[in-house]
Scaffold this active site. Structure first.
Site, short mmCIF file in Angstrom:
data_model
loop_
_atom_site.label_atom_id
_atom_site.label_comp_id
_atom_site.label_asym_id
_atom_site.label_seq_id
_atom_site.Cartn_x
_atom_site.Cartn_y
_atom_site.Cartn_z
N TYR A 36 -13.03 12.00 -0.01
CA TYR A 36 -13.37 11.91 1.41
C TYR A 36 -14.50 12.67 1.77
O TYR A 36 -15.69 12.47 1.10
CB TYR A 36 -11.96 12.21 2.01
CG TYR A 36 -10.65 11.75 1.39
CD1 TYR A 36 -10.50 10.29 1.38
CD2 TYR A 36 -9.60 12.33 1.12
CE1 TYR A 36 -9.39 9.74 0.97
CE2 TYR A 36 -8.59 11.97 0.49
CZ TYR A 36 -8.47 10.71 0.49
OH TYR A 36 -7.22 9.80 -0.04
N TYR A 93 0.92 -1.10 -0.16
CA TYR A 93 0.00 -0.07 0.18
C TYR A 93 0.80 1.10 -0.09
O TYR A 93 0.77 2.08 -0.75
CB TYR A 93 -0.82 0.07 1.15
CG TYR A 93 -1.89 1.34 1.39
CD1 TYR A 93 -2.82 1.75 0.54
CD2 TYR A 93 -1.57 1.99 2.34
CE1 TYR A 93 -3.60 2.59 0.47
CE2 TYR A 93 -2.34 3.28 2.63
CZ TYR A 93 -3.35 3.50 1.89
OH TYR A 93 -3.84 4.65 1.92
N VAL A 146 -3.01 13.38 -1.37
CA VAL A 146 -2.49 14.40 -0.51
C VAL A 146 -1.16 14.86 -0.94
O VAL A 146 -0.55 15.77 -0.47
CB VAL A 146 -2.27 14.02 1.04
CG1 VAL A 146 -3.52 13.77 1.66
CG2 VAL A 146 -1.14 12.83 1.12
#
Length: 309
Positions: A245, A193, A263
Site C-alpha cells: 500500500y 472477494y 492485514v
C-alpha cells in the site's frame, strides 16, 4: 547458495524476534481477526532447490487476506492477458488501500491490482460470466496445488465477518459499477472477494505456493509452468511497487524484495532466483503491515544479501 547457512540464519532471525513478539496492533476492525494472539510469529523460507527452513509458528494457519491478491492476479493474467490492464492500472496509489477519492478522480479505474478497488476489479475479471462458487473453488484449488497441500481452506467466519463490515468495499464496487468497470453483479463479486481473502494458510504453505514467482513462473519443485516468465516478472514488479500500500517505498527501502502483505499479519516475499519467504505476525503497524514480520524480513535480507538492490 551453498555458502549460506540458511538453517542458522532463519534460527537467528527467530531468536532476534522473541523480544519483539506482540508488537503492533491486530486488525480489530474485522471481528474474527481481533481475537488472534498478537504474540504469534512464524517464518518459512522455501528455496528454488526445494529446501525448507522455518522458525516459530510456521505451521499455524492464519488468514491470508490481501496476499490472496497475488494469486488472483496470477489467474487473471493467465485468463485475460494484457486486456486486464485496460481495467486496472500499475501505479502505486500513495493512498489508503480502501480510498475512494482517487477512484473518482480517475473515473473508476483503480491504480493497481493490490489496493482493494483494484483487487475487486481483478476478481470481477476472473469471474467473467462464472458464478462465485466456481471462482472461489478455483482460487482455493490453485492455492492447494501451488502449496502442494490439500488442507488449505476458507474460514467461513472470517468471510462472514468481512461481509458484515465491508461497507467501504461495497461503496468501491458500486462506484466502479457506475463507471462500467465492474461487469458481474456487485454482490457476487464482493462475496468472491471476501471469500478469497478468508483463506487460511501457514507460512510453510504460503512460501511454497509463491515459489513459482522466484523461478520465472515455473514451480522449480514440480516443474509446472504456472505463468509465463513475462507475467511472473510483472507480478513481482507490482509486488515491489504496490505490495505494501502506501508503505511500499518504505518496504523496498528496508527489505529490498518484492512482497505482498495482508492485514492477517502475513507477508509473502520473493527473492528472485533464490527463494520464496513467508512471515506471519498479527500485530500491524500504522499502515496495516505486519510490524514484526517486516522487521524479520529486514534482518533476513541483511543476513542473506538477497536484496535486489
Amino acid at each position: 547458495m551453498g555458502t549460506l547457512d540458511l538453517a542458522a540464519i532463519v534460527a537467528d532471525v527467530g531468536r532476534e524476534m522473541q523480544s519483539h513478539r506482540g508488537e503492533g496492533h491486530v486488525a480489530d476492525y474485522i471481528p474474527a481477526l481481533a481475537r488472534v494472539d498478537a504474540r504469534r510469529f512464524g517464518l518459512a523460507v522455501v528455496t528454488c532447490g526445494g529446501e525448507t527452513f522455518e522458525t516459530g509458528d510456521a505451521w499455524v494457519p492464519f488468514s491470508i487476506q490481501s496476499i490472496s491478491k497475488v494469486f488472483t492476479l496470477t489467474l487473471a493474467l493467465e485468463r485475460l492477458g494484457e486486456d486486464l490492464w485496460a481495467r486496472v492500472g500499475r501505479e502505486p496509489s500513495g493512498s489508503r488501500f480502501n480510498s475512494i477519492v482517487q477512484l473518482e478522480a480517475e473515473h473508476g479505474v483503480p491504480r493497481n491490482p493490490f489496493i482493494n478497488a483494484g483487487a475487486i476489479v481483478t476478481t470481477d475479471a476472473l469471474m467473467a460470466g462464472r458464478g462465485r462458487d466456481e471462482v472461489i473453488a478455483e482460487i482455493r484449488d490453485t492455492l492447494r496445488r501451488l502449496a502442494d497441500n490439500d488442507t488449505i481452506d476458507l474460514d467461513k467466519e472470517v468471510a462472514e465477518s468481512e461481509a458484515a463490515t465491508g461497507f467501504r468495499n461495497y461503496a468501491l464496487a458500486n462506484f466502479m459499477r457506475g463507471f462500467d468497470n465492474l461487469r458481474s453483479p456487485v454482490e457476487e463479486v464482493l462475496q468472491t472477494y471476501f471469500h478469497q481473502c478468508a483463506m487460511r494458510i501457514t507460512c510453510r504453505q504460503l512460501a511454497r505456493a509463491g515459489l513459482f514467482l522466484a523461478n520465472g513462473g515455473v514451480d522449480p519443485i514440480s516443474g509446472e509452468r504456472v505463468v509465463s516468465a513475462e507475467h511472473a516478472r510483472r507480478i513481482c514488479a507490482i509486488m515491489m511497487t504496490c505490495g505494501h500500500y502506501d508503505a511500499s517505498g518504505d518496504f523496498a527501502f528496508k527489505v529490498g524484495l518484492p512482497g505482498k502483505s495482508g492485514v492477517g499479519g502475513g507477508i509473502l516475499t520473493i527473492a528472485p532466483g533464490k527463494a520464496a519467504i513467508a512471515v506471519w505476525s498479527p500485530g500491524l503497524n500504522e499502515v496495516g503491515n505486519s510490524q514484526v514480520g517486516t522487521l524479520a524480513l529486514e534482518r533476513l535480507v541483511a543476513k542473506t544479501g538477497w536484496s535486489v538492490f
